[in-house]
Design a protein around this motif. Structure first.
Motif, mmCIF file in Angstrom:
data_model
loop_
_atom_site.group_PDB
_atom_site.id
_atom_site.type_symbol
_atom_site.label_atom_id
_atom_site.label_comp_id
_atom_site.label_asym_id
_atom_site.label_seq_id
_atom_site.Cartn_x
_atom_site.Cartn_y
_atom_site.Cartn_z
ATOM 1 N N UNK A 257 29.011 -27.741 -26.036
ATOM 2 C CA UNK A 257 28.805 -27.101 -27.345
ATOM 3 C C UNK A 257 30.135 -26.622 -27.935
ATOM 4 N N UNK A 258 31.013 -26.092 -27.078
ATOM 5 C CA UNK A 258 32.305 -25.619 -27.566
ATOM 6 C C UNK A 258 33.156 -26.781 -28.080
ATOM 7 N N UNK A 259 33.156 -27.885 -27.346
ATOM 8 C CA UNK A 259 33.936 -29.044 -27.784
ATOM 9 C C UNK A 259 33.358 -29.668 -29.046
ATOM 10 N N UNK A 260 32.039 -29.661 -29.172
ATOM 11 C CA UNK A 260 31.432 -30.229 -30.377
ATOM 12 C C UNK A 260 31.764 -29.374 -31.606
ATOM 13 N N UNK A 261 31.835 -28.053 -31.415
ATOM 14 C CA UNK A 261 32.244 -27.201 -32.543
ATOM 15 C C UNK A 261 33.661 -27.553 -32.984
ATOM 16 N N UNK A 262 34.539 -27.794 -32.005
ATOM 17 C CA UNK A 262 35.904 -28.193 -32.352
ATOM 18 C C UNK A 262 35.903 -29.537 -33.071
ATOM 19 N N UNK A 263 35.043 -30.457 -32.611
ATOM 20 C CA UNK A 263 34.961 -31.780 -33.243
ATOM 21 C C UNK A 263 34.514 -31.664 -34.702
ATOM 22 N N UNK A 264 33.549 -30.787 -34.949
ATOM 23 C CA UNK A 264 32.999 -30.655 -36.297
ATOM 24 C C UNK A 264 33.876 -29.823 -37.223
#
Length: 688
Positions: free
Chosen positions: A249-256
């Motif tokens: 979830x943390x990496x996906x927030x960075x991706x978005x």
């Protein structure tokens, strides 16, 4: 089970000698560089005893020097050595060897040697554990040393000397001691290795495929990761492992949210301590030369990773989801990582991999989102959708052969793609004769399926609408009859949240249960439908008479039909029939899951039995109440009086919960049992 539920511990001692800055020979490696072959592993028996001692010391939480094992007790011929767990002390003696002055030591060894082996010098570990420590799977545990029996006192004297700020020079003769380390693997290690005693075979499975609706996840490569130049054209040993959901979830927030991350200009944090992750593209490989940062190791050109690294698959490359994880203090310690999307998102992206269509092998295709990475061209996609929506009996092997009736979101995304492609083809002025012929044939098929006239316009989302209709029909006609549908609106279209009737019958109804819980936690009850309840109630009221006036043994009158009270409590309507014998049903008590008295309907043994003078509560009736069933009673004698005209109104049904009284006229009207003459004739005819 014990083998896979405990940590795996392997014990090693460091062989050889090293030259000190003072020119003497020592078994203390200090900052020396030595080969992995310098390590020697203890045998299975010694390793077992050391592990047992380590656990015991850990439980006692002892902080001083502690002898763990006398090797002479477990070797033949006896080896005159002991293995100790030492305490960390500060070297304060100004006359101590320069390599130790002002530092912490354990048993005369620099205390940081074990930490350095795990974090900075993994290339000096034994070869069959090197990879796993480097990957963070295994860890190095230290503060252990081996000492000769005759030198235990000498070592104690050396340690006392080193810690004494006013002490004299240490003894000239160095105690006979060696560095010992333990490499600890987590519980379940045997899932990933063929044994704890060596061998670098990587076993296991690639991370499971995502289901529709799953959020994107991130995975790291669990296996070999040599220089890219050394592995081109080779199949690397290893498999993908998924990060913890919180990390994903943390990496996906960075991706978005972070364009600098998705544009490969900076890295995203993985754990807040040691690891970062960087996106790579064909134009921007992972190359940290000149970007190492303060205190970090110099990045080696050989450690560059591009999207062509062998463990990435074509879908990773085509969708731009190739990543690299690395240690912040040493970017040379890197491993491939990747982002994965669910099938619906992949289908929406319509990514081209350069592969030909998996059906016609003529045109370049776009990924379908299936697990087999199939690609399909625009024409074959629309042809497959037309074949699908024309037959609701074919529920699987749809389109490229990988989709089914449970792939609704992905197929709907493909239908939306097909609509866009059809509109583009219909308005394109650049179609050649063959392409125009294919398009005319497709439009003719669509007009026939939709029953459109030659001049009628095509809806812009024709495939999307037809696919929706197909799924709705399949659910109503093919799927729903085999399931109990969860009552909650969130689960109305989620077949995975429904209960298969066969499963319910085997696992719930057979155990007297009538409630089940869907994966989202909604409680459902499976009760008879109203038509079944009406039929049972009518059957019971059709024969209000006693079929026998004096049953065997207890000489009491009995009715022909009774509902089994135990089954009713379990949500089941079981109409028991009394044929002969005493009032116990079933006779002998073993032919059914419940045993009750056919006269008073109470539980046999605990509430009634032979010799108990019980009373008939009347004619049974049943109704739904909340999420269960409830039995009520109609006075039998009063009901017969109503049938014979001696009473104006039929007696009510009495229940134990509110509303406790159901009007007799209303009951007879709902059951369509108002013709007393016909009902009386049926009762007089009896059940013989």
């Amino acid at each position: 089970m014990e083998e896979t539920s405990r940590c795996v511990r392997r014990w090693f001692y460091l062989g050889g000698e090293f030259r000190t800055p003072e020119g003497t020979r020592s078994t203390d490696p200090a900052d020396a560089i030595f080969p992995p072959d310098a390590w020697n592993e203890y045998g299975p028996e010694v390793s077992f005893q050391l592990s047992e001692s380590y656990e015991s010391l850990s439980q006692r939480k002892e902080s001083g020097d502690a002898k763990m094992l006398d090797l002479s007790m477990f070797s033949d011929p006896p080896l005159p050595y002991e293995i100790w767990q030492g305490r960390t002390v500060l070297v304060c003696n100004p006359q101590a060897p320069k390599r130790l002055q002002g530092k912490h030591c354990v048993g005369g060894f620099c205390a940081n040697i074990w930490a350095n082996l795990e974090s900075k010098k993994t290339n000096m570990l034994p070869r069959d554990v090197m990879q796993w420590v480097d990957m963070g799977v295994a860890k190095v545990v230290g503060n252990f040393y081996q000492v000769h029996h005759d030198h235990v006192a000498n070592l104690s004297e050396l340690i006392s000397c080193l810690t004494n700020p006013c002490g004299s020079a240490p003894p000239d003769q160095e105690p006979r001691k060696r560095l010992v380390m333990m490499v600890e693997f987590p519980a379940g290690w045997h899932k990933y290795s063929r044994g704890a005693g060596g061998g670098t075979h990587v076993a296991g499975q690639e991370a499971v495929a995502l289901e529709e609706g799953d959020p994107p996840v991130y995975e790291w490569w669990f296996g070999d990761r040599p220089a890219e130049a050394d592995c081109k054209g080779k199949e690397l040993r290893g498999f993908w492992r998924r990060y913890h959901p919180r990390v994903c979830r943390r990496l996906e927030r960075a991706w978005q949210d972070r364009s600098d991350f998705t544009e490969c200009r900076s890295a995203a944090d993985v754990d807040g301590v040691r690891y970062c992750i960087h996106r790579v593209t064909p134009e921007v490989p992972f190359d940290y030369r000149g970007r190492e940062g303060s205190g970090a190791s110099t990045f080696q050109e050989a450690m560059v990773i591009s999207t062509e690294y062998p463990c990435f698959d074509e879908l990773d490359r085509a969708t731009g989801n190739c990543l690299v994880q690395f240690r912040t203090e040493d970017p040379n310690r890197r491993r491939p990582a990747r982002r994965r999307m669910n099938p619906e998102e992949i289908a929406k992206n319509a990514t081209r991999t350069g592969e030909p269509c998996c059906i016609c092998f003529s045109e370049e295709g776009e990924v379908t989102g299936c697990a087999q990475l199939h690609v399909i061209c625009a024409y074959c996609l629309r042809a497959g959708l037309r074949a699908m929506i024309g037959d609701i009996t074919q529920l699987d092997k749809l389109l490229c052969g990988c989709f089914s009736h449970v792939s609704r979101a992905t197929v709907s995304a493909l239908a939306l793609r097909a609509d866009g492609q059809l509109q583009a083809a219909m308005t394109s002025p650049d179609l050649d004769d063959m392409e125009r012929s294919f398009l005319d044939e497709e439009l003719t098929d669509l007009r026939r399926q939709l029953e459109l006239g030659s001049d009628d316009a095509f809806p812009k989302e024709i495939y999307t609408a037809r696919v929706k209709d197909w799924y709705d029909k399949v659910i109503r006609q093919q799927i729903m009859p085999n399931y109990y549908v969860c009552h909650h609106p969130d689960c109305a279209d989620e077949v995975d949240n429904w209960m298969l009737r066969e499963t319910f019958d085997q696992e719930y109804r057979a155990n007297g249960e009538f409630k089940w819980q869907c994966p989202l936690g909604h409680i459902n009850s499976v009760l008879p439908v109203e038509d079944e309840i009406r039929m049972i109630n009518k059957t019971l009221l059709l024969h209000p008479e006693y079929y026998v006036q004096s049953a065997s043994y207890d000489s009491c009158p009995l009715r022909r039909y009774r509902l089994c009270p135990g089954c009713v409590r379990g949500g089941i309507l079981l109409l028991a029939v009394h044929a002969d014998g005493c009032k116990q049903w079933p006779g002998g008590g073993s032919a059914h899951g419940h045993c009750f008295c056919f006269a008073c309907t109470r539980t046999w043994g605990s509430e009634c039995g032979h010799g108990t003078c019980c009373q008939d509560p009347g004619i049974q009736q049943v109704r739904k109440t909340g999420d269960g069933l409830e039995i009520g009673f109609v006075q039998g004698e009063a009901y017969l009086q109503w049938l014979s005209g001696q009473q104006v109104h039929p007696p009510p049904t009495q229940f134990s919960t509110e509303p406790a009284v159901v009007d007799g006229n209303e009951r007879q009207r709902e059951l369509a049992m108002q013709d007393r003459e016909v009902l009386l004739a049926e009762s007089k005819h009896g059940t013989q």
